[in-house]
Write a protein that holds these residues in place. Structure first.
Motif, mmCIF file in Angstrom:
data_model
loop_
_atom_site.group_PDB
_atom_site.id
_atom_site.type_symbol
_atom_site.label_atom_id
_atom_site.label_comp_id
_atom_site.label_asym_id
_atom_site.label_seq_id
_atom_site.Cartn_x
_atom_site.Cartn_y
_atom_site.Cartn_z
ATOM 1 N N HIS A 164 0.860 -1.185 0.000
ATOM 2 C CA HIS A 164 0.000 0.000 0.000
ATOM 3 C C HIS A 164 0.893 1.230 0.000
ATOM 4 N N ASP A 165 0.335 2.349 -0.441
ATOM 5 C CA ASP A 165 1.001 3.640 -0.302
ATOM 6 C C ASP A 165 -0.066 4.668 0.049
ATOM 7 N N LEU A 166 0.363 5.877 0.333
ATOM 8 C CA LEU A 166 -0.587 6.940 0.645
ATOM 9 C C LEU A 166 -0.207 8.177 -0.140
ATOM 10 N N LEU A 167 -1.190 8.728 -0.844
ATOM 11 C CA LEU A 167 -1.041 10.012 -1.514
ATOM 12 C C LEU A 167 -1.999 10.975 -0.851
ATOM 13 N N LEU A 168 -1.549 12.204 -0.630
ATOM 14 C CA LEU A 168 -2.386 13.251 -0.060
ATOM 15 C C LEU A 168 -2.503 14.362 -1.095
ATOM 16 N N PHE A 169 -3.732 14.581 -1.562
ATOM 17 C CA PHE A 169 -4.024 15.634 -2.528
ATOM 18 C C PHE A 169 -4.817 16.738 -1.858
ATOM 19 N N ARG A 170 -4.597 17.980 -2.280
ATOM 20 C CA ARG A 170 -5.398 19.118 -1.822
ATOM 21 C C ARG A 170 -6.233 19.584 -3.003
ATOM 22 N N ASP A 171 -7.518 19.825 -2.755
ATOM 23 C CA ASP A 171 -8.394 20.394 -3.781
ATOM 24 C C ASP A 171 -8.144 21.895 -3.838
ATOM 25 N N THR A 172 -7.799 22.402 -5.016
ATOM 26 C CA THR A 172 -7.516 23.830 -5.161
ATOM 27 C C THR A 172 -8.796 24.601 -5.458
ATOM 28 N N ALA A 173 -8.708 25.933 -5.345
ATOM 29 C CA ALA A 173 -9.863 26.798 -5.617
ATOM 30 C C ALA A 173 -10.328 26.654 -7.064
ATOM 31 N N GLY A 174 -9.414 26.326 -7.976
ATOM 32 C CA GLY A 174 -9.759 26.170 -9.392
ATOM 33 C C GLY A 174 -10.298 24.802 -9.748
#
Length: 135
Positions: A67-77
């Motif tokens: 397994h791995d973990l990716l952390l994404f942030r949702d941007t204003a665009g």
């Protein structure tokens, strides 16, 4: 009595849950779930990503070997921005990821795709993703 105390210590009878350093949240990876140990906030400075051995079997040919973990942030665009990612972790392995988070919506996911019985198994498709709101 000293022998009983020694035996109890030796066998973990008096052990307590290990506490995490301030600002650390453990994120446990299992087949097929991502589970933070607490709310992830702007005060969180470290994500301790752990591939849990307990609660799921790992046969030699079954899914979930890695397994791995990716952390994404949702941007204003409306875009997704990669904040950080772990390496691929085998059962029992963990990795600390340093983070500086701002308020907003984030996605945690495992993007591993494994071949099982000649077919691809996507961990995201299997449900290994989680949306969180950081405040």
């Amino acid at each position: 009595l000293p022998l009983a105390v020694f035996t109890g210590i030796d066998r973990g009878w008096f052990a307590s849950e290990a506490t995490l350093p301030a600002g650390t949240v453990e994120v446990t990876l299992t087949n097929f779930a991502i589970t933070p140990s607490a709310d992830i906030t702007t005060e969180t400075t470290t994500l301790r990503v752990a591939h849990d051995e307990a609660g799921h079997a790992h046969s030699g040919s079954g899914p979930g070997q890695t397994h791995d973990l990716l952390l994404f942030r949702d941007t204003a665009g409306g875009e997704r921005e990669l904040v950080t990612r772990s390496t691929e972790l085998k059962p029992g392995q963990s990795q600390d990821l340093a983070v500086q988070l701002t308020p907003g919506t984030y996605e945690l996911e495992c993007d591993v795709v494994e071949m099982v019985d000649g077919k691809p198994v996507s961990h995201v498709v299997e449900g290994m993703r989680r949306t969180i709101t950081v405040s």
